[in-house]
Every structure is written in C-alpha cells, then in structure tokens.
Design a protein around this motif. Structure first.
Motif, PDB file in Angstrom:
ATOM      1  N   UNK A 248      24.632 -10.908   7.225  1.00 29.24           N
ATOM      2  CA  UNK A 248      23.682 -10.657   8.310  1.00 29.24           C
ATOM      3  C   UNK A 248      22.470 -11.581   8.232  1.00 29.24           C
ATOM      4  N   UNK A 249      22.118 -12.028   7.031  1.00 31.44           N
ATOM      5  CA  UNK A 249      20.983 -12.949   6.892  1.00 31.44           C
ATOM      6  C   UNK A 249      21.239 -14.262   7.621  1.00 31.44           C
ATOM      7  N   UNK A 250      22.489 -14.680   7.697  1.00 34.22           N
ATOM      8  CA  UNK A 250      22.808 -15.901   8.436  1.00 34.22           C
ATOM      9  C   UNK A 250      22.539 -15.727   9.929  1.00 34.22           C
ATOM     10  N   UNK A 251      22.674 -14.500  10.418  1.00 35.15           N
ATOM     11  CA  UNK A 251      22.370 -14.235  11.822  1.00 35.15           C
ATOM     12  C   UNK A 251      20.876 -14.370  12.091  1.00 35.15           C
ATOM     13  N   UNK A 252      20.065 -13.959  11.120  1.00 33.50           N
ATOM     14  CA  UNK A 252      18.612 -14.141  11.258  1.00 33.50           C
ATOM     15  C   UNK A 252      18.283 -15.624  11.371  1.00 33.50           C
ATOM     16  N   UNK A 253      18.947 -16.439  10.574  1.00 35.35           N
ATOM     17  CA  UNK A 253      18.732 -17.878  10.650  1.00 35.35           C
ATOM     18  C   UNK A 253      19.159 -18.424  12.015  1.00 35.35           C
ATOM     19  N   UNK A 254      20.261 -17.902  12.547  1.00 33.70           N
ATOM     20  CA  UNK A 254      20.699 -18.333  13.878  1.00 33.70           C
ATOM     21  C   UNK A 254      19.683 -17.932  14.947  1.00 33.70           C
ATOM     22  N   UNK A 255      19.093 -16.764  14.815  1.00 34.64           N
ATOM     23  CA  UNK A 255      18.064 -16.319  15.759  1.00 34.64           C
ATOM     24  C   UNK A 255      16.849 -17.225  15.669  1.00 34.64           C
ATOM     25  N   UNK A 256      16.416 -17.531  14.436  1.00 35.18           N
ATOM     26  CA  UNK A 256      15.268 -18.434  14.264  1.00 35.18           C
ATOM     27  C   UNK A 256      15.497 -19.762  14.970  1.00 35.18           C
ATOM     28  N   UNK A 257      16.671 -20.348  14.745  1.00 32.36           N
ATOM     29  CA  UNK A 257      16.960 -21.648  15.339  1.00 32.36           C
ATOM     30  C   UNK A 257      16.994 -21.567  16.860  1.00 32.36           C
ATOM     31  N   UNK A 258      17.599 -20.496  17.382  1.00 32.78           N
ATOM     32  CA  UNK A 258      17.699 -20.356  18.830  1.00 32.78           C
ATOM     33  C   UNK A 258      16.340 -20.097  19.475  1.00 32.78           C
ATOM     34  N   UNK A 259      15.434 -19.470  18.736  1.00 33.98           N
ATOM     35  CA  UNK A 259      14.071 -19.264  19.233  1.00 33.98           C
ATOM     36  C   UNK A 259      13.278 -20.567  19.268  1.00 33.98           C
ATOM     37  N   UNK A 260      13.759 -21.584  18.553  1.00 36.29           N
ATOM     38  CA  UNK A 260      13.021 -22.831  18.457  1.00 36.29           C
ATOM     39  C   UNK A 260      11.861 -22.768  17.496  1.00 36.29           C
ATOM     40  N   UNK A 261      11.891 -21.807  16.572  1.00 37.32           N
ATOM     41  CA  UNK A 261      10.821 -21.636  15.585  1.00 37.32           C
ATOM     42  C   UNK A 261      11.208 -22.355  14.298  1.00 37.32           C
ATOM     43  N   UNK A 262      10.361 -23.237  13.781  1.00 39.53           N
ATOM     44  CA  UNK A 262      10.697 -23.912  12.529  1.00 39.53           C
ATOM     45  C   UNK A 262      10.700 -22.987  11.326  1.00 39.53           C
ATOM     46  N   UNK A 263       9.926 -21.890  11.407  1.00 42.67           N
ATOM     47  CA  UNK A 263       9.881 -20.943  10.294  1.00 42.67           C
ATOM     48  C   UNK A 263       9.813 -19.524  10.829  1.00 42.67           C
ATOM     49  N   UNK A 264      10.204 -18.588   9.971  1.00 42.39           N
ATOM     50  CA  UNK A 264      10.281 -17.181  10.330  1.00 42.39           C
ATOM     51  C   UNK A 264       9.010 -16.444   9.921  1.00 42.39           C
TER      52      UNK A 264
END
Length: 472
Positions: free
Chosen positions: A175-191
């Motif tokens: 599930x942590x990989x999904x968080x990374x996918x969300x971050x990238x799709x949001x266009x945010x360099x960091x969470x």
C-alpha cells in the motif's frame, strides 16, 4: 532524536518546492463531489499497481496564496476510509477544531481509501459470517479451539472467493507504493503526511521505502512494527485495562457518569458475567460478553464517549436490560473484512496451536483481569489463526533513514496504541522527535489542543518540537 530547529532548515521548509515535469506521472482529474459537510470537496480515482484503483478526495486550501502543498491523511483502521472522513468535513482529523485552521488554509487536504478499502477497487469483500457471535475468541477447550480455527479458515476462504487474488496484495508494504503513486500524480515533489493510529503504520512504511520523498510526517497514535505480535498484544492488554480503570475512576466524581455512586468496575464485571449475554433490541438478539467488551472498548478510546459508555452499562444492567448501546457495530460493518484482511497480512496469528493459545490467553487474563475479553490486537490476530492467506508483511525490524525530521506522537493513557509503541517507533526513525500527550484517549490529534497546535506548527514549518516536549 533531535529537533532540527535551525534557521536555515526553517527557511528551506517554507520555500516552494519545484514540480516534476507533467509527463512524469498521470495527473488526477478532480471533479466536484460536494457534501453537506464539505461543500468544496473534490473527488477522483487513480489507477495504481496491479488491479487496484484508489479512490481520492480533496478539500482545497482556502488560502491559495499561502499554500504549502498537499497534505495526505490516513484515519487508521486498518481499513479506514480517508474519503469518508473528508466527506464529513474532516472531523476525523479534527479539522473542525480551531487549532487546525491553518491546515485548512495552507494545505490541500487529501483523503484516500487504501487498496482493498471502501470505494477503491477491487475492495475486500467478505460475507456476514466473518463475525459469528457463537464463536468465542477465547476457546476454553480443544473442541472449541478446533471450531474456532475452522471458522476462521472458512470465513477467510469466503473473503478470498468474493475478493479474488487481490486479497493477497492488500498488505501495508504494498500500500505504501500507492501513496508514492498518489504523490507523483498530485505533482508534489515531497509528501506531507498526517497519519493517526494505523495511519502511522502506513506512514512509517512509506518513509522506510521513500525517505527522500518526505517533507513532513506526523505519526500520531503510533504503532511499532518491529514488535513481535505477541508482545504487542500484551502491551495493548495492559493499556486497555488501564483505560477501563481510568473510566471507572472518572465515574466516581463526574456528574456525566450514569453510574456515579456505584462501583463502575464492579458493574462492568457483573455485566460481563451475565449468563447467556444481554438482549440488544436493535440487533434482535442477545449480545455476548465478548461483544459487549468490544462495544465498551469502542467508547473508551475517546473521553468524550465516556458518558455514553456509562449509559450503555447502566442500560445493560437495568431491570429490563438493553445492551444495544454496547453492541459491536464495528465488527458487524461491511468494512470489517478489510480490517481483518490487512491486519492478518501485517501481523499474522498470535498462536498456531491450542497449547500456544492457552498460554496467550492466560497472559492476557493475568495482565487485564477486567478487560481481557476484548483488545484490538487480540481481535485482529486471533482472527488470523487459520486464515487462508499467508501474511505478506509480518513484524520485523524497521529502520527509517535519510528522511526529513518526522514527528511521532504517543499518549500516556492511550488504550489502543500504548506510549511504549511510540517510543519504539521513534527509536526506529533516524532524527525523529517524540511528542508525548499526557492526557486521555486514543491519539493526541483527537484529544489535545496542545498536540494539535504542535502538529500544525510542524506541518507548516517542517521544524519538530523541542525534544522532551509533553502536552499536559
């Protein structure tokens, strides 16, 4: 654990972060989905790894000129729905509290349903037999134990048949990989991350896998994945027993306690000893002692619920008893399947034989002589004995290195996530800071204005509180 309260760090934390090229990841197509409680709410979905599509919700920052970025939130569980929390205006994250106003102003608050949960697809789907009141979680003999294991195996197989192969991939490590996918799709360099209760588990895994992608991270009501499951059970049994005694002590002086003037602990014990359970009009059947213990536990986690717990015990012990207020509604909810499936992946069974079960039962009863019939980790892990899906992310040593300073929060009187867990998690995270809530209830965010103030200051600035800070 050191606070990095340096002027240079503060300045860097407040600088806008560069956005990666638009081609780096798919973008999220937000659509209005206003609710009575959240008139500005936007919703979307995002396809991530394998068969999973993640449901998302967003409360846009109200002061776009001073916007810091997106704040990803997780309300716990396992299997909690971040989308539902935002549909209710973020009350599950105390966004209605004055201390949280700056969060609403300066962050797009993002909620999501983790893989297997809620509106995400495919969702964990189980039949109504997952919770069977006739199957006790403390089998008293070998015959009861064998029936208990067979029930877990059959109900788990039913979940597997209904959900399909995705059931084997709903662990928190994936599930942590999904968080990374969300971050990238949001266009945010960091969470930026605000995770409470089981949200600390998912946040810590993300930080372990993607440390350089963390700007700020609050892990409140912290879980220490390094602990062996049996140790976690015993820690939580002690904390739950302590919370029940705190409730009984409150009852001796509070005008809000329907049991005032009585021995609340004795009333609880008498209720638990009622032969055959107690009628619950709303369910149309008797509820068992284990079920009522689960209902009481659900109210012990927040002091604002304590008057309701007292009323529930009073009603269940009245001349014409009704235990409806103490029914285990969480276990009867359809989301209980995701709770069980994820928990079994992340912790596995507490015992694998009748002899081991008897030993663990004896330890729990010794440490929690009043509240032993229910604690959350016992509920999760006892249900994993005989579960047909192999755990994908069982407890193991956890180390987070190379992330920005992370804030871990633990409570001295937290019945669900004991303070010792927060201390352990903080030791596992390089350069983290531990903030202690000296009050009562589960998570500082939901119970302490002081904790909320410290968390907001950190989320905005990136600077953790001074080491040794205690909110009283």
């Amino acid at each position: 654990m050191k606070t990095k309260a340096l002027a240079a760090v503060t300045a860097l934390a407040l600088l806008p972060l560069s956005t990666p090229p638009a081609s780096a990841a798919p973008r999220i197509d937000w659509k209005p989905c206003a609710t009575e409680y959240a008139p500005t709410l936007e919703c979307a979905s995002l396809r991530v790894g394998g068969p999973f599509t993640i449901a998302l919700a967003k409360l846009p920052a109200t002061d776009s000129a001073r916007r810091v970025g997106s704040l990803l939130t997780n309300p716990g569980g396992p299997g909690g729905s971040g989308v539902t929390v935002l549909e209710y205006g973020g009350r599950g994250f105390a966004l209605d509290k004055p201390e949280m106003a700056e969060v609403r102003q300066r962050f797009d608050v993002i909620g999501f349903d983790p893989r297997g949960v809620g509106a995400s697809t495919p969702a964990v789907t189980c039949g109504p037999t997952l919770h069977d009141p006739s199957i006790g979680r403390f089998p008293r003999n070998r015959a009861e134990y064998d029936r208990f294991i067979e029930h877990n195996r059959a109900s788990g197989q039913d979940c597997l048949d209904r959900t399909g192969p995705a059931l084997s991939k709903v662990d928190t490590w994936n599930a942590a990989d999904d968080v990374e996918a969300i971050r990238a799709a949001l266009g945010e360099p960091k969470v930026n991350w605000l995770g409470v209760s089981y949200g600390s588990e998912l946040g810590a895994v993300y930080a372990e896998k993607y440390p350089k992608r963390v700007r700020t991270m609050v892990l409140d009501g912290a879980i220490d994945h390094s602990l062996p499951t049996r140790k976690a059970i015993l820690d939580e049994a002690v904390a739950t027993e302590s919370a029940l005694k705190d409730f009984a002590q409150w009852c001796t002086t509070s005008d809000e306690c329907a049991l005032r003037g009585k021995d609340a602990l004795a009333a609880y014990d008498a209720l638990m000893a009622t032969p055959g359970g107690v009628p619950a009009k709303e369910l149309g059947r008797n509820v068992t002692a284990e079920e009522m213990a689960a209902g009481v536990y659900g109210g012990l986690i927040l002091p604002e619920f304590w008057p309701g717990v007292a009323q529930g015990i009073a009603a269940a012990t009245a001349e014409k008893p009704d235990a409806s207020a103490l029914a285990p509604y969480a276990q009867l909810d359809p989301t209980y399947g995701a709770y069980r499936a994820i928990g079994c992946h992340d912790f596995g069974p507490a015992f694998t034989s009748y002899a081991e079960a008897r030993v663990m039962q004896g330890l729990v009863k010794t440490l929690a002589p009043h509240s032993w019939r229910y604690s959350e980790f016992w509920d999760i892990t006892s249900g994993c004995a005989g579960w047909p899906v192999t755990p994908a992310y069982p407890p193991r040593p956890q180390k987070v290195r190379g992330a920005a300073p992370i804030l871990v929060v633990g409570g001295e009187h937290d019945p669900a996530t004991p303070l010792v867990w927060a201390k352990g998690l903080a030791r596992n995270i390089e350069d983290s800071t531990l903030l202690v809530d000296a009050g009562y209830g589960h998570t500082g965010l939901l119970n302490s204005a002081c904790v909320r103030t410290e968390e907001v200051k950190y989320l905005v600035s990136g600077v953790t509180p001074a080491p040794g800070k205690i909110c009283r």
